[in-house]
Design a protein around this motif. Structure first.
Motif, PDB file in Angstrom:
ATOM      1  N   THR A   1      -5.570 -16.033 -15.313  1.00 58.61           N
ATOM      2  CA  THR A   1      -6.180 -17.537 -14.996  1.00 58.61           C
ATOM      3  C   THR A   1      -7.317 -17.083 -13.677  1.00 58.61           C
ATOM      4  N   SER A   2      -7.996 -17.838 -13.626  1.00 64.19           N
ATOM      5  CA  SER A   2      -9.049 -17.877 -12.575  1.00 64.19           C
ATOM      6  C   SER A   2      -9.734 -19.185 -11.776  1.00 64.19           C
ATOM      7  N   TYR A   3      -9.790 -19.120 -10.521  1.00 63.90           N
ATOM      8  CA  TYR A   3     -10.093 -20.498 -10.034  1.00 63.90           C
ATOM      9  C   TYR A   3     -11.133 -20.502  -9.232  1.00 63.90           C
ATOM     10  N   ALA A   4     -12.117 -21.514  -9.081  1.00 63.69           N
ATOM     11  CA  ALA A   4     -12.909 -21.405  -7.866  1.00 63.69           C
ATOM     12  C   ALA A   4     -12.422 -21.588  -6.475  1.00 63.69           C
ATOM     13  N   ASP A   5     -13.073 -20.921  -5.737  1.00 61.67           N
ATOM     14  CA  ASP A   5     -12.448 -21.075  -4.314  1.00 61.67           C
ATOM     15  C   ASP A   5     -11.988 -22.121  -3.834  1.00 61.67           C
ATOM     16  N   SER A   6     -12.753 -23.210  -3.936  1.00 61.11           N
ATOM     17  CA  SER A   6     -12.763 -24.760  -3.620  1.00 61.11           C
ATOM     18  C   SER A   6     -11.460 -25.224  -4.200  1.00 61.11           C
ATOM     19  N   VAL A   7     -10.723 -24.675  -5.123  1.00 57.37           N
ATOM     20  CA  VAL A   7      -9.747 -25.390  -5.537  1.00 57.37           C
ATOM     21  C   VAL A   7      -8.450 -24.730  -5.645  1.00 57.37           C
ATOM     22  N   LYS A   8      -8.618 -23.227  -5.280  1.00 58.22           N
ATOM     23  CA  LYS A   8      -7.394 -22.515  -5.198  1.00 58.22           C
ATOM     24  C   LYS A   8      -6.279 -23.073  -4.479  1.00 58.22           C
ATOM     25  N   GLY A   9      -5.166 -22.951  -4.888  1.00 60.97           N
ATOM     26  CA  GLY A   9      -3.690 -23.362  -4.011  1.00 60.97           C
ATOM     27  C   GLY A   9      -3.613 -24.878  -4.274  1.00 60.97           C
ATOM     28  N   ARG A  10      -4.632 -25.586  -5.115  1.00 62.21           N
ATOM     29  CA  ARG A  10      -4.349 -26.954  -5.168  1.00 62.21           C
ATOM     30  C   ARG A  10      -4.248 -27.457  -6.720  1.00 62.21           C
ATOM     31  N   PHE A  11      -5.111 -26.653  -7.394  1.00 65.98           N
ATOM     32  CA  PHE A  11      -5.235 -27.056  -9.009  1.00 65.98           C
ATOM     33  C   PHE A  11      -4.473 -25.887  -9.523  1.00 65.98           C
ATOM     34  N   THR A  12      -4.012 -26.224 -10.918  1.00 64.32           N
ATOM     35  CA  THR A  12      -3.329 -25.119 -11.789  1.00 64.32           C
ATOM     36  C   THR A  12      -3.650 -25.675 -13.252  1.00 64.32           C
TER      37      THR A  12
END
Length: 122
Positions: free
Chosen positions: A58-69
């Motif tokens: 998986t990969s996330y934008a920095d702006s949503v890391k830790g909040r979105f899954t």
């Protein structure tokens, strides 16, 4: 051909949660990287999250890391985006995307859903 249909958007207060779903039809999801992008009014579309066909990467934008899954259920041909601790700056139209090749998602040949609106009030 792959058809993508998003659902789960809506209006929520800051700090709240929503879960987006993207159901696919027309072809099995198994070999496709799936992901989510968003576009706010007056801004360009931006990457939010993606998940490999196996679900192991998986990969996330920095702006949503830790909040979105992001997660997926290949048996149901569905991908999900759990959004917690929502902020007003998360307000946007969220689009589901699918493409073969983990690094290629968003490039030419990507399949797109029609989008679902997420609005976060302060």
């Amino acid at each position: 051909q792959v058809q993508l249909v998003e659902s789960g958007g809506g209006l929520v207060q800051a700090g709240g949660s929503l879960r987006l779903s993207c159901a696919t039809s027309g072809r099995t999801l198994g070999s496709y990287t799936m992901g989510w992008f968003r576009q706010a009014p007056g801004k360009e579309r931006e990457f939010v999250a993606k998940i490999s066909w196996s679900g192991t990467s998986t990969s996330y934008a920095d702006s949503v890391k830790g909040r979105f899954t992001i997660s997926r259920d290949n048996a149901k041909n569905t991908v999900y985006l759990q959004m917690n601790s929502l902020k007003p700056e998360d307000t946007a139209v969220y689009n589901c995307a699918a493409k073969q090749g983990y690094s290629a998602l968003g490039s030419a040949g990507t399949y797109w859903g029609q989008g679902t609106q997420v609005s976060v009030s302060s």
